[in-house]
Design a protein around this motif. Sequence first.
Motif, mmCIF file in Angstrom:
data_model
loop_
_atom_site.group_PDB
_atom_site.id
_atom_site.type_symbol
_atom_site.label_atom_id
_atom_site.label_comp_id
_atom_site.label_asym_id
_atom_site.label_seq_id
_atom_site.Cartn_x
_atom_site.Cartn_y
_atom_site.Cartn_z
ATOM 1 N N VAL A 1 5.861 15.849 -29.961
ATOM 2 C CA VAL A 1 6.503 14.660 -30.523
ATOM 3 C C VAL A 1 7.841 15.028 -31.154
ATOM 4 O O VAL A 1 8.843 14.336 -30.968
ATOM 5 N N TRP A 2 7.871 16.127 -31.903
ATOM 6 C CA TRP A 2 9.116 16.563 -32.545
ATOM 7 C C TRP A 2 10.187 16.888 -31.505
ATOM 8 O O TRP A 2 11.352 16.509 -31.667
ATOM 9 N N LEU A 3 9.799 17.591 -30.448
ATOM 10 C CA LEU A 3 10.763 17.911 -29.392
ATOM 11 C C LEU A 3 11.307 16.651 -28.723
ATOM 12 O O LEU A 3 12.505 16.558 -28.436
ATOM 13 N N LEU A 4 10.436 15.682 -28.477
ATOM 14 C CA LEU A 4 10.892 14.421 -27.902
ATOM 15 C C LEU A 4 11.856 13.698 -28.844
ATOM 16 O O LEU A 4 12.866 13.145 -28.400
ATOM 17 N N LEU A 5 11.546 13.717 -30.143
ATOM 18 C CA LEU A 5 12.448 13.097 -31.118
ATOM 19 C C LEU A 5 13.794 13.797 -31.161
ATOM 20 O O LEU A 5 14.831 13.144 -31.281
ATOM 21 N N VAL A 6 13.793 15.106 -31.064
ATOM 22 C CA VAL A 6 15.058 15.851 -31.058
ATOM 23 C C VAL A 6 15.884 15.485 -29.829
ATOM 24 O O VAL A 6 17.093 15.244 -29.931
ATOM 25 N N VAL A 7 15.240 15.394 -28.671
ATOM 26 C CA VAL A 7 15.958 15.040 -27.442
ATOM 27 C C VAL A 7 16.509 13.619 -27.534
ATOM 28 O O VAL A 7 17.677 13.366 -27.215
ATOM 29 N N VAL A 8 15.692 12.682 -27.992
ATOM 30 C CA VAL A 8 16.142 11.295 -28.142
ATOM 31 C C VAL A 8 17.274 11.219 -29.155
ATOM 32 O O VAL A 8 18.264 10.514 -28.962
ATOM 33 N N ASN A 9 17.134 11.957 -30.243
ATOM 34 C CA ASN A 9 18.156 11.933 -31.291
ATOM 35 C C ASN A 9 19.468 12.543 -30.805
ATOM 36 O O ASN A 9 20.544 12.113 -31.216
ATOM 37 N N GLN A 10 19.398 13.535 -29.950
ATOM 38 C CA GLN A 10 20.610 14.112 -29.385
ATOM 39 C C GLN A 10 21.355 13.088 -28.537
ATOM 40 O O GLN A 10 22.576 13.066 -28.501
ATOM 41 N N ARG A 11 20.601 12.252 -27.889
ATOM 42 C CA ARG A 11 21.202 11.254 -26.988
ATOM 43 C C ARG A 11 21.729 10.035 -27.737
ATOM 44 O O ARG A 11 22.822 9.568 -27.470
ATOM 45 N N TRP A 12 20.924 9.504 -28.687
ATOM 46 C CA TRP A 12 21.283 8.242 -29.316
ATOM 47 C C TRP A 12 21.506 8.316 -30.826
ATOM 48 O O TRP A 12 21.776 7.299 -31.444
ATOM 49 N N LEU B 1 15.195 17.752 -38.257
ATOM 50 C CA LEU B 1 14.890 19.169 -38.084
ATOM 51 C C LEU B 1 14.134 19.726 -39.274
ATOM 52 O O LEU B 1 13.119 20.400 -39.132
ATOM 53 N N LYS B 2 14.628 19.449 -40.451
ATOM 54 C CA LYS B 2 14.062 20.022 -41.669
ATOM 55 C C LYS B 2 12.625 19.565 -41.918
ATOM 56 O O LYS B 2 11.713 20.381 -42.038
ATOM 57 N N TYR B 3 12.416 18.270 -41.986
ATOM 58 C CA TYR B 3 11.082 17.765 -42.323
ATOM 59 C C TYR B 3 10.111 17.862 -41.154
ATOM 60 O O TYR B 3 8.911 18.072 -41.352
ATOM 61 N N GLY B 4 10.616 17.744 -39.939
ATOM 62 C CA GLY B 4 9.745 17.915 -38.786
ATOM 63 C C GLY B 4 9.202 19.326 -38.686
ATOM 64 O O GLY B 4 8.015 19.544 -38.491
ATOM 65 N N LEU B 5 10.101 20.298 -38.833
ATOM 66 C CA LEU B 5 9.653 21.696 -38.777
ATOM 67 C C LEU B 5 8.770 22.060 -39.967
ATOM 68 O O LEU B 5 7.803 22.810 -39.814
ATOM 69 N N LEU B 6 9.071 21.525 -41.124
ATOM 70 C CA LEU B 6 8.228 21.767 -42.301
ATOM 71 C C LEU B 6 6.817 21.247 -42.055
ATOM 72 O O LEU B 6 5.829 21.925 -42.357
ATOM 73 N N PHE B 7 6.720 20.057 -41.476
ATOM 74 C CA PHE B 7 5.424 19.471 -41.159
ATOM 75 C C PHE B 7 4.672 20.320 -40.134
ATOM 76 O O PHE B 7 3.489 20.621 -40.298
ATOM 77 N N ILE B 8 5.371 20.746 -39.083
ATOM 78 C CA ILE B 8 4.735 21.541 -38.029
ATOM 79 C C ILE B 8 4.291 22.902 -38.560
ATOM 80 O O ILE B 8 3.164 23.339 -38.299
ATOM 81 N N PHE B 9 5.141 23.566 -39.314
ATOM 82 C CA PHE B 9 4.763 24.871 -39.867
ATOM 83 C C PHE B 9 3.602 24.741 -40.846
ATOM 84 O O PHE B 9 2.752 25.625 -40.919
ATOM 85 N N SER B 10 3.543 23.646 -41.574
ATOM 86 C CA SER B 10 2.414 23.413 -42.480
ATOM 87 C C SER B 10 1.113 23.301 -41.697
ATOM 88 O O SER B 10 0.093 23.864 -42.089
ATOM 89 N N ILE B 11 1.152 22.564 -40.593
ATOM 90 C CA ILE B 11 -0.044 22.435 -39.753
ATOM 91 C C ILE B 11 -0.453 23.794 -39.198
ATOM 92 O O ILE B 11 -1.636 24.152 -39.202
#
Length: 102
Positions: free
Chosen positions: A61-72, A81-91
């Motif tokens: 999901v994070w990777l898809l959001l990054v790709v979408v965010n790069q486009r639009w 980047l910050k909160y998404g990676l923090l969430f993923i690393f926490s998991i």
Amino acid sequence: MQTILLNITQWLTQHQLPCLVKSTIGVACPSCGLQRSAIALLQGQWWQSVQYYPALIPIIVWLLLVVVNQRWAVVQQQLLLKYGLLFIFSIIILSYIYKLTF
């Protein structure tokens, strides 16, 4: 399409790489279960995928959001980047502690 996906999952199942950390030290690494989780996800076994590696779906999901965010440019890039990676690393850390404990 279904036969292609079946062939891919069969090939991935037969060609899984061994965990070098687990085979060397004898302790599972924080990414152990990622391959099995990806295969289970490709087979449509969502719950099994989460049990093998809980961080895989948030990573996708994070990777898809990054790709979408790069486009639009939907969200401020640094927050994503910050909160998404923090969430993923926490998991990853919490599931790794759980795996070592139980």
